[in-house]
Design an enzyme around this catalytic site. Sequence first.
Site, PDB file in Angstrom:
ATOM      1  N   LYS A  34      -8.877   4.272  19.647  1.00 43.31           N
ATOM      2  CA  LYS A  34      -7.759   4.108  19.510  1.00 43.31           C
ATOM      3  C   LYS A  34      -7.955   3.671  18.067  1.00 43.31           C
ATOM      4  O   LYS A  34      -8.121   3.911  17.150  1.00 43.31           O
ATOM      5  CB  LYS A  34      -8.419   2.245  20.668  1.00 43.31           C
ATOM      6  CG  LYS A  34      -9.683   1.715  19.130  1.00 43.31           C
ATOM      7  CD  LYS A  34      -9.960   0.537  20.216  1.00 43.31           C
ATOM      8  CE  LYS A  34     -11.659  -0.025  19.056  1.00 43.31           C
ATOM      9  NZ  LYS A  34     -12.244  -1.130  20.045  1.00 43.31           N
ATOM     10  N   TYR A 253       0.695  -6.508 -12.993  1.00 42.23           N
ATOM     11  CA  TYR A 253       1.504  -8.112 -12.175  1.00 42.23           C
ATOM     12  C   TYR A 253       0.266  -8.969 -12.669  1.00 42.23           C
ATOM     13  O   TYR A 253      -0.929  -8.666 -12.187  1.00 42.23           O
ATOM     14  CB  TYR A 253       1.220  -8.002 -10.481  1.00 42.23           C
ATOM     15  CG  TYR A 253       2.856  -7.056 -10.562  1.00 42.23           C
ATOM     16  CD1 TYR A 253       4.142  -7.857 -11.180  1.00 42.23           C
ATOM     17  CD2 TYR A 253       2.802  -5.780 -10.024  1.00 42.23           C
ATOM     18  CE1 TYR A 253       4.917  -6.946 -10.683  1.00 42.23           C
ATOM     19  CE2 TYR A 253       3.641  -5.082  -9.396  1.00 42.23           C
ATOM     20  CZ  TYR A 253       5.301  -6.214  -9.525  1.00 42.23           C
ATOM     21  OH  TYR A 253       6.737  -5.325  -8.993  1.00 42.23           O
TER      22      TYR A 253
END
Length: 357
Positions: A34, A253
Site C-alpha cells: 500500500k 531561516y
Amino acid sequence: MRATKATIDLGALRHNLQLVRRHAPASRVLAVVKADAYGHGLLRAAIGLEDADGFGVLRLGEALALREAGYSQQLLLLEGVFSADELDAAAMHDVSIVVHHDAQLAMLEARAATLPKPVSVFLKMNSGMNRLGFKPQAYQAALQRLEACPGVAAIQLMTHFATADDEGGIASQLGVFDEATAGTSYPVSLANSAAILRFPEAHRDWVRPGIILYGATPVTGVTAASFGLQPAMHFTTEVIAVQTLEAGEILGYGARFTATQTTRVAIVACGYADGYPRHAPNGTPIAVDGQLTQTLGRVSMDMLVADITHLPNAGVGSVVELWGGLVPVDAVAEAAGTVGYELLCAVAPRVVFKVTG
Ligand SMILES: *Cc1c(COP(=O)(O)O)cnc(C)c1O
C-alpha cells in the site's frame, strides 16, 4: 539535472522477503505494498517482491495495476471495497476483499446475485484495536452470513495488532481472536512486521509484512540492521554550494544555528518539498562523501545544510546520502520525532527514482 534521487535496491527487497520466509517458514507471505509500496513505487517494488504469495494494497486501482502488470498472485484490498462498482471489479479480477463492517457485508449480500464471479473474503475481527473489524461477539454471525452468501468464494479470517511493536505485545488480542474463532478451520492471517519478528505464535497461514520488506524497523529503538534487514531505498543528492561561517554568524531561516567557531557547511539539494522532514533538528545524521556528519539549521523547501567542517575534501558535487546504507531512515526519523514509515511514504513526486540490483 538536479541530483535528488531515490534508488530502489531490488536485491534488498528480495533479501528482506527471504528474511520474512526464514522467520515464518510455514506461512504464506502477503507483501503489503500500500501507499505506493511505502513510497518505493508499486510496480518497481513488486519486481523485487515477485516471489511473494500475494500482495496487500489499499486501493482497487493498485490491485488492478498489479493484475495488468501480470501478477497472478492473491491480491487483497486491506480495507475492502468502498462502493458496489468496486465490488464488481474486484470480483471480476480475482481481487480478494477485507470485510470489516456491517455495511460492507450488506453490500456484498445485496450484490451477490449479480456479481460477475464470487469474491474471496478476509473477514476482519476487531480483537481490541478498535479501528476496523467486527467485535468478537458479532464475528460468528458475520461468518455465518458469509458462508450463506452465494457471492462469496474462499473465506479467510484476520485481525490486526495494535501493540505488536512494544511492551503491550499481542497476547490479549491473540487470546480474543482464538477464542472467538474456536471450532473454525479457515486460514488465518494475523501478523504484521513486528509480530513476524517477535511473535511466532501469530504467524499462522498468512503473514502480512510491510515495513520490514523495505528494510526499516517496525520496533522503535531496535535497529533494522540488528534484525538483518537491508534498506531498499537510498535517498541521495549532491552538494550545490559551500559556505564558511565565522563565529557569531547565523545560518538559514529563523537563524536556528549560530556558529561558535569557523564552520564549513555544505548546501545540499534536498528539502521538505522532496520529502525530507522539516522537523529534523540540528544534529540529524547525514552522510557526505560516504562520511557521517550532521545537519545544521532549519530544513528549507529545496535545501538543507550539512556540517563539513571536518571533511576538507567535500565540496560542490559531493554525494550526500539523506538515508540509505550509511544513515538508516530510522535514525533520521528518530531525530525528527517520527517513524521510518512516514519518511519513506513521504518521498515527493519530484524526486527521480532509479532501480538497482
Ligand atoms: C499496513 C498493514 C500491514 C503491514 O504493517 P507493517 O507494520 O508495515 O508490517 C499489515 N496488515 C494490515 C491490515 C495493514 O494495514
